[in-house]
Design an enzyme around this catalytic site. Structure first.
Site: not given
Length: 113
Positions: A21, A29, A55
């Site tokens: 994750t 990002e 996730h």
């Protein structure tokens, strides 16, 4: 491509050899930074301030995961992106939102001194 260094085992976020994750968040990002490439003024950069993520599916080593980000909201210097991660089968691996703030790079770095 998910490699051994991208796994939960390698990053310490779990004990299974699947996309971690934290790595998914880093990819999200990176997608937002890429979406801004060439679009900020001289001397400006953006910094991440908030992430919301889900996730949804495991991706084993060797799986190809594509992460795309789209700018959804502008509120002054605050930018909100939606992101989506999809594997080679078209399954959604993860999704969420990333908020970034546009800052003057030199002033930002000066505050760290």
């Amino acid at each position: 491509m998910v490699g051994d260094v991208d796994t939960a085992v390698a990053l310490g976020s779990g004990d299974v050899p699947v996309l971690a994750t934290p790595r998914l968040l880093a990819l999200a990002e990176a997608a937002t930074v890429a979406a801004l490439a060439g679009r900020l003024g001289g001397g400006q950069t953006s910094v991440g301030t908030r992430v919301e993520a889900e996730h949804r599916a495991a991706s084993p080593v060797g799986a190809r995961v594509t992460v795309e980000a789209e700018l959804e909201e502008i509120d002054g210097k605050r930018l909100v992106f939606g992101f989506r991660a999809v594997d080679e089968r078209g399954s959604v691996v993860g999704s969420g939102r990333v908020e970034r703030v546009v800052v003057d790079r030199d002033r930002f770095l000066a505050r760290l001194q």
